[in-house]
Design a protein around this motif. Sequence first.
Motif, PDB file in Angstrom:
ATOM      1  N   ASP A 142     -57.444 -62.176 -25.058  1.00  0.00           N
ATOM      2  CA  ASP A 142     -56.134 -61.623 -24.705  1.00  0.00           C
ATOM      3  C   ASP A 142     -55.481 -60.975 -25.918  1.00  0.00           C
ATOM      4  O   ASP A 142     -54.945 -59.864 -25.830  1.00  0.00           O
ATOM      5  CB  ASP A 142     -55.223 -62.718 -24.145  1.00  0.00           C
ATOM      6  N   GLY A 143     -55.526 -61.666 -27.047  1.00  0.00           N
ATOM      7  CA  GLY A 143     -54.949 -61.115 -28.273  1.00  0.00           C
ATOM      8  C   GLY A 143     -55.692 -59.886 -28.759  1.00  0.00           C
ATOM      9  O   GLY A 143     -55.078 -58.922 -29.223  1.00  0.00           O
ATOM     10  N   VAL A 144     -57.006 -59.916 -28.644  1.00  0.00           N
ATOM     11  CA  VAL A 144     -57.818 -58.762 -29.063  1.00  0.00           C
ATOM     12  C   VAL A 144     -57.497 -57.562 -28.182  1.00  0.00           C
ATOM     13  O   VAL A 144     -57.277 -56.451 -28.673  1.00  0.00           O
ATOM     14  CB  VAL A 144     -59.322 -59.096 -29.013  1.00  0.00           C
ATOM     15  N   ALA A 145     -57.441 -57.791 -26.856  1.00  0.00           N
ATOM     16  CA  ALA A 145     -57.146 -56.702 -25.924  1.00  0.00           C
ATOM     17  C   ALA A 145     -55.756 -56.118 -26.200  1.00  0.00           C
ATOM     18  O   ALA A 145     -55.571 -54.895 -26.159  1.00  0.00           O
ATOM     19  CB  ALA A 145     -57.234 -57.198 -24.488  1.00  0.00           C
ATOM     20  N   LYS A 146     -54.812 -56.978 -26.510  1.00  0.00           N
ATOM     21  CA  LYS A 146     -53.454 -56.523 -26.814  1.00  0.00           C
ATOM     22  C   LYS A 146     -53.445 -55.667 -28.075  1.00  0.00           C
ATOM     23  O   LYS A 146     -52.789 -54.629 -28.125  1.00  0.00           O
ATOM     24  CB  LYS A 146     -52.534 -57.727 -26.988  1.00  0.00           C
ATOM     25  N   ASP A 147     -54.186 -56.084 -29.092  1.00  0.00           N
ATOM     26  CA  ASP A 147     -54.260 -55.313 -30.332  1.00  0.00           C
ATOM     27  C   ASP A 147     -54.929 -53.953 -30.126  1.00  0.00           C
ATOM     28  O   ASP A 147     -54.594 -52.983 -30.803  1.00  0.00           O
ATOM     29  CB  ASP A 147     -55.024 -56.078 -31.405  1.00  0.00           C
ATOM     30  N   LEU A 148     -55.890 -53.901 -29.206  1.00  0.00           N
ATOM     31  CA  LEU A 148     -56.630 -52.655 -28.991  1.00  0.00           C
ATOM     32  C   LEU A 148     -55.888 -51.659 -28.101  1.00  0.00           C
ATOM     33  O   LEU A 148     -56.209 -50.473 -28.101  1.00  0.00           O
ATOM     34  CB  LEU A 148     -57.999 -52.953 -28.363  1.00  0.00           C
ATOM     35  N   LYS A 149     -54.924 -52.143 -27.344  1.00  0.00           N
ATOM     36  CA  LYS A 149     -54.213 -51.274 -26.410  1.00  0.00           C
ATOM     37  C   LYS A 149     -53.170 -50.456 -27.168  1.00  0.00           C
ATOM     38  O   LYS A 149     -52.258 -50.989 -27.779  1.00  0.00           O
ATOM     39  CB  LYS A 149     -53.516 -52.102 -25.340  1.00  0.00           C
TER      40      LYS A 149
END
Length: 85
Positions: A39-46
Motif C-alpha cells: 500500500d505504501g509503495v503504491a502510494k509512493d508510485l502514484k
Amino acid sequence: MRTKRTSQVSIFDPFAQHDIGRELAAMSAWLDAHPGVLDGVAKDLKLSSVKATGRRGMTAESVLRCALSMTTIIDGNRLLFDQII
C-alpha cells in the motif's frame, strides 16, 4: 492506475544456494507474509501529474522486489570488492 500485485511466477522462486540467494529468499518470504507494505509503495508510485496513456507500468510489488534485489546485489558486490582489496 498502477496495479499493486499480479499473480505470476516470481523471479524469486528459484533461489541460488549462496548468501545472496538466501537473503533474497528471506526477503521474499517476508514480503509474501506482509502484503500491506505494498500500500505504501503504491502510494509512493502514484503521481497525480501522470496521465494514464500507453502501457501499464510495473506493479508496486515488482518495483519493490526489483529495488530490494538490486540493493542486495550491489551491497554483496561491495562486500566482495572490499574482501578482494
